[in-house]
Design a protein around this motif. Structure first.
Motif, PDB file in Angstrom:
ATOM      1  N   ALA A 230       0.828  -1.206   0.000  1.00  0.00           N
ATOM      2  CA  ALA A 230       0.000   0.000   0.000  1.00  0.00           C
ATOM      3  C   ALA A 230       0.865   1.258   0.000  1.00  0.00           C
ATOM      4  O   ALA A 230       0.571   2.225  -0.716  1.00  0.00           O
ATOM      5  N   ARG A 231       1.932   1.255   0.783  1.00  0.00           N
ATOM      6  CA  ARG A 231       2.799   2.437   0.884  1.00  0.00           C
ATOM      7  C   ARG A 231       3.604   2.690  -0.380  1.00  0.00           C
ATOM      8  O   ARG A 231       4.015   3.822  -0.635  1.00  0.00           O
ATOM      9  N   LEU A 280     -11.633  10.708  14.067  1.00  0.00           N
ATOM     10  CA  LEU A 280     -12.327  11.091  12.838  1.00  0.00           C
ATOM     11  C   LEU A 280     -11.351  11.293  11.693  1.00  0.00           C
ATOM     12  O   LEU A 280     -11.647  10.956  10.545  1.00  0.00           O
ATOM     13  N   GLN A 281     -10.180  11.828  12.011  1.00  0.00           N
ATOM     14  CA  GLN A 281      -9.167  12.054  10.970  1.00  0.00           C
ATOM     15  C   GLN A 281      -8.622  10.737  10.438  1.00  0.00           C
ATOM     16  O   GLN A 281      -8.443  10.566   9.229  1.00  0.00           O
ATOM     17  N   ARG A 282      -8.381   9.781  11.347  1.00  0.00           N
ATOM     18  CA  ARG A 282      -7.789   8.510  10.938  1.00  0.00           C
ATOM     19  C   ARG A 282      -8.810   7.551  10.343  1.00  0.00           C
ATOM     20  O   ARG A 282      -8.471   6.736   9.493  1.00  0.00           O
ATOM     21  N   TYR A 283     -10.053   7.652  10.800  1.00  0.00           N
ATOM     22  CA  TYR A 283     -11.084   6.708  10.344  1.00  0.00           C
ATOM     23  C   TYR A 283     -12.326   7.485   9.902  1.00  0.00           C
ATOM     24  O   TYR A 283     -13.380   7.422  10.535  1.00  0.00           O
ATOM     25  N   LEU A 372       0.540  11.847   3.941  1.00  0.00           N
ATOM     26  CA  LEU A 372      -0.450  12.167   4.963  1.00  0.00           C
ATOM     27  C   LEU A 372      -1.655  12.903   4.388  1.00  0.00           C
ATOM     28  O   LEU A 372      -2.782  12.759   4.878  1.00  0.00           O
ATOM     29  N   LEU A 373      -1.444  13.679   3.338  1.00  0.00           N
ATOM     30  CA  LEU A 373      -2.517  14.483   2.773  1.00  0.00           C
ATOM     31  C   LEU A 373      -3.343  13.759   1.725  1.00  0.00           C
ATOM     32  O   LEU A 373      -4.513  14.090   1.519  1.00  0.00           O
ATOM     33  N   GLY A 380      -4.487   2.882   3.685  1.00  0.00           N
ATOM     34  CA  GLY A 380      -4.090   3.372   4.994  1.00  0.00           C
ATOM     35  C   GLY A 380      -3.385   2.302   5.813  1.00  0.00           C
ATOM     36  O   GLY A 380      -3.647   1.109   5.683  1.00  0.00           O
ATOM     37  N   THR A 381      -2.452   2.723   6.642  1.00  0.00           N
ATOM     38  CA  THR A 381      -1.727   1.827   7.544  1.00  0.00           C
ATOM     39  C   THR A 381      -1.800   2.408   8.955  1.00  0.00           C
ATOM     40  O   THR A 381      -2.389   3.467   9.182  1.00  0.00           O
ATOM     41  N   GLU A 382      -1.157   1.712   9.899  1.00  0.00           N
ATOM     42  CA  GLU A 382      -1.156   2.205  11.274  1.00  0.00           C
ATOM     43  C   GLU A 382      -0.535   3.597  11.369  1.00  0.00           C
ATOM     44  O   GLU A 382      -0.979   4.431  12.162  1.00  0.00           O
TER      45      GLU A 382
END
Length: 649
Positions: A230-231, A280-283, A372-373, A380-382
C-alpha cells in the motif's frame, strides 16, 4: 531502503553504547529463551549513507525487548564488530527457543550469495569486494545449531551500483532449512525503497504489527506485506520463505479488537476531544463516527462522567490499550495522552523516549506530507491514515504541491505521481488527473491502475471504456492488487460458466492471501454455502477476516458457533465473537441483541453475561435471559468498557 541515496550522520555515541551493551551481555552466563541480534548500519565510510537503519535498529531493539527478547545491538558496526556480534549471538542463542537476526543497511548479492556491508566497507578492487563484507551465511551458520525457531529479517537496500562481477539487483533467494523463516524487505532480485519518516518502509510495517496479540508470524507477514504494498503502490512486495514446523507468535494474549475499535475505546475512556477528533481524521468512514460526533457535541463534563462510571478496575486495561495503540502507530497525540494519563505507568520511560524522538523530527518533508494528505483510505496503515476524498478536496492545493515536490525528489517511486493524481482529481482537474493516473499506472503503481479502471468503467472524466477497465483490473490483479482481484472475482462468480466461477474463487483466494479482509469474509460465505473448500472452514475464515478488519466476520463466526453449523456448538467462543462484534461494527449487532435476542441460544447469552460480569459491567444472574441489565452492559462494553480480560479463557 533506497540504494545509496540517503543521508545519515556519524553516530559515535551509538557505537560506544553498543560496545558497552555487548560487554554486559557477554558476561551473562545463562542463555535467554528468546535471543535477537539487531544490526543497523547507516553512517558508511566508503559508500553513500542511509537515513533510516540506525533508527530501525534502535526501534526494533526496543520492540523486541518489550516482547521478552534478550537483544544484542550493533549500530554502525565495522566488519570486526559485526563478526564479534555474530559470534556473541551464536553463543547466547545456543539453547534458545527463538533466535532472531535483523539487519538494516546496504547489502548486495554476488553469484547467488548475499553480503552485508559493514560501516568501514570500501571498494578499492572489484575482486576484493566480498572480502570487505560480512556474508549473510555467517549469521545463518551462527543460528544453525539453535534448537528452536530461527527468524531472519532483512531490511536491506539490495542494489548493486558497484556493477560487481556476477552481481545482480536485490538480494538472492536463499533456501530455508527446517525451523527457519527468512523475510526480505522486497522480493528476491528487486530493490526496496526507503521510508519517508523515521523508519524504513518494511521496518515501519514490522513495528506496526509485531505487538498484535494472538497473531501467528505467518499472518503478521501478510499484514506487513499488505502495508508495504500500500505504501509503495505495489512496487515493493516483501517476500518470505518459511520452513517453520510450529506456530510462533511475537505477542501472546487473548484476541482483541481492531486498532480502529481500540482507538475509539481509548478516546471515549479518556473523554479527550483531541483524541476523538483524531479518530475522525484517521477513520473518516469508521464504525464509530456517529458516536464520536455525538460525543464531541456533548458537554465535556458529561463525557468525563461517562468515563468515570466504568469504574477504577478498567484503568489498567485502558492504559494497556492506549499504550498498544501508541507504540504501534507512533502517533504523538497518543503518546502524549499516555504520558499525561499514566505518569507512573509501566511504559512511561519508553513513551518519553518515543516522544523525544518524534519531537526532534520537526519537518516531515514533502514525501511524508504527500502521504499524509493524499493517501487513499484503502491504502491506509497504522502510521499513515487514509484520507477521505471530501477531506482531500479541502486541502487539494497543499497536497498537490507536496506530491509534486515528492515526485521530483524521488522520481523512481510512481506512488507520488498516483497520489498527485488523486489530489488533482479532488481539485476538480479531471483531465489532468487522468493523465497523471495513466503515467503512474504505466510505471506499475497498483492504486493508479485500479483508480484509472474505475474512471474508465464509470466514464468519469474519460470516455467509457469497459474493455480498458477490465484490462487494467487484470494487470493490477496479476501484480498483486487485492482490490483489482476482488473486482474481477465478483464479476466472474456471477458467471454461468464453471471455469469463470473457479477463476473467481482463485482470485478471491489471491486477494485474501494479500491481506484483504473483505476477500477473506467472502471466502467464508462461499465455504458456508459449499462453493469453496469445506463448510467447516467458514468459521476460521470469518474469524480471520474479523482480525484483519472486517467486523461482519465476528457476527458470522458467532452464528456458526452458536448454532453448531458445520462444527460443534461452542457458546463460550460464540460469546467472545459477539463481544468483539458489538465493540467493532456500526452498532448493528448491539441493536440485534437488544431487539431480536431470540436469534441467540440461552447458553450463548449466559456465556455473554459471565464475560461481561468479568469486565465489571454486568451485575445480574448469568441465566441466559435477555433484558435491560444485559443491554446496558453491552452498551457500556461498546462505549468505553472494552476489556481483554473478558475475552480470555
Amino acid at each position: 531502503m533506497p540504494s545509496w541515496c540517503a543521508r545519515s550522520g556519524f553516530r559515535p555515541a551509538a557505537i560506544l553504547a553498543a560496545l558497552i551493551a555487548a560487554l554486559l551481555l557477554a558476561a551473562q552466563a545463562a542463555a535467554a529463551p528468546k535471543v535477537a541480534l539487531v544490526i543497523g548500519n547507516a553512517a558508511y565510510d566508503g559508500v553513500p549513507a542511509l537515513d533510516n537503519p540506525a533508527n530501525d535498529a534502535e526501534d526494533m531493539t526496543a520492540a523486541l525487548r518489550d516482547l521478552g527478547f534478550q537483544v544484542i545491538l550493533g549500530v554502525d558496526s565495522d566488519q570486526a564488530q559485526m563478526r564479534a556480534l555474530i559470534g556473541q549471538f551464536g553463543a547466547a542463542a545456543r539453547t534458545a527457543e527463538v533466535a532472531l537476526f535483523y539487519y538494516a543497511g546496504h547489502a548486495f548479492q554476488v553469484a547467488d550469495q548475499n553480503y552485508l556491508l559493514p560501516r568501514d566497507f570500501r571498494l578499492e578492487r572489484l575482486d576484493q569486494a566480498t572480502a570487505r563484507t560480512v556474508a549473510l551465511d555467517e549469521a545463518m551458520a551462527a543460528m544453525a545449531a539453535v534448537p528452536g525457531i530461527k527468524i531472519v529479517l532483512l531490511d536491506a537496500c539490495g542494489d548493486n551500483p558497484l556493477r560487481l562481477p556476477d552481481g545482480g539487483s536485490g538480494l538472492a533467494r536463499i533456501g530455508s532449512a527446517a525451523d527457519f523463516l527468512i523475510a526480505y524487505a522486497t522480493q528476491p532480485g528487486a530493490v526496496a525503497f526507503d521510508g519517508a519518516g523515521r523508519n524504513g518502509t518494511f521496518t515501519e510495517a514490522l513495528l506496526s504489527h509485531i505487538h498484535t496479540p494472538a497473531q501467528d508470524i505467518g499472518e503478521m507477514m501478510i499484514a506487513v506485506r499488505k502495508d508495504v504494498m500500500a505504501r509503495t503502490g505495489g512496487q515493493q512486495i516483501p517476500w518470505d520463505a518459511s520452513a517453520l514446523t510450529r506456530q510462533f507468535r511475537f505477542a501472546d494474549g487473548p484476541p482483541t479488537a481492531s486498532p480502529e475499535t481500540l482507538f475509539y475505546q481509548v478516546a471515549v475512556r479518556a473523554a479527550d476531544p483531541a483524541l476523538l477528533r483524531l479518530y475522525l481524521q484517521r477513520y473518516p468512514n469508521g464504525s464509530h463516527v456517529g458516536e464520536v460526533l455525538a460525543l464531541l457535541a456533548q458537554d465535556p463534563a458529561r463525557s468525563g462522567q461517562a468515563r468515570r462510571s466504568l469504574g477504577p478496575e478498567a484503568e489498567g486495561a485502558a492504559g494497556e490499550q492506549l499504550w498498544d495503540l501508541a507504540r504501534r502507530s507512533r502517533l504523538k497525540p497518543l503518546l502524549e495522552s499516555y504520558a499525561r494519563s499514566y505518569p507512573n505507568g509501566p511504559h512511561i520511560d519508553e513513551a518519553r523516549r518515543m516522544l523525544a524522538e518524534l519531537s526532534a523530527e520537526t519537518d516531515p518533508g514533502p514525501a511524508r506530507r504527500c502521504e499524509l494528505l493524499a493517501t487513499h483510505p484503502r491504502d491506509g496503515t497504522e502510521t499513515t491514515p487514509g484520507i477521505s476524498y471530501e477531506l482531500l478536496a479541502q486541502n487539494a492545493v497543499e497536497a498537490m504541491r507536496s506530491c509534486e515536490e515528492a515526485s521530483r525528489l524521488d522520481p523512481r517511486q510512481a506512488k507520488y505521481v498516483a497520489l498527485l493524481a488523486r489530489a488533482t482529481a479532488a481539485a476538480g482537474l479531471r483531465a489532468e488527473a487522468v493523465a497523471l493516473y495513466e503515467n503512474a499506472a504505466g510505471r506499475g503503481d497498483l492504486r493508479a491502475m485500479v483508480s484509472l479502471a474505475l474512471l474508465k468503467e464509470t466514464g468519469d472524466g474519460v470516455a467509457p471504456d469497459p474493455a480498458g477497465a477490465l484490462a487494467l483490473y487484470e494487470r493490477a490483479a496479476a501484480a498483486g492488487s487485492a482490490d483489482a482481484a476482488i473486482n474481477l472475482a465478483v464479476t466472474l462468480l456471477d458467471s454461468r460458466r464453471p471455469q469463470d466461477r473457479q477463476r473467481g474463487i482463485a482470485l478471491m483466494q489471491q486477494a485474501s492471501q494479500a491481506g484483504s479482509p473483505i476477500a477473506t469474509f467472502n471466502l467464508g460465505v462461499l465455504a458456508q454455502e459449499g462453493r469453496f473448500g469445506d463448510p467447516g472452514d467458514a468459521r476460521t475464515l470469518f474469524e480471520r477476516a474479523a482480525r484483519e478488519g472486517e467486523p461482519r466476520g465476528h457476527r458470522a463466526a458467532a452464528v456458526l458457533l452458536d448454532e453448531g453449523r458445520g462444527l460443534p456448538r461452542d457458546p463460550s467462543r460464540a460469546a467472545v465473537q459477539l463481544l468483539l462484534g458489538v465493540a467493532s461494527d456500526d452498532g448493528s449487532l448491539l441493536r440485534e441483541l437488544a431487539e431480536r435476542d431470540g436469534n441467540w441460544n440461552p447458553e450463548t447469552l449466559s456465556a455473554l453475561q459471565r464475560r461481561l460480569a468479568r469486565a465489571g459491567l454486568y451485575q445480574g444472574e448469568a441465566d441466559g435471559e435477555p433484558g435491560p441489565a444485559l443491554d446496558q452492559a453491552l452498551e457500556l462494553w461498546r462505549n468505553g468498557g472494552f476489556d481483554t480480560a473478558a475475552l480470555s479463557g
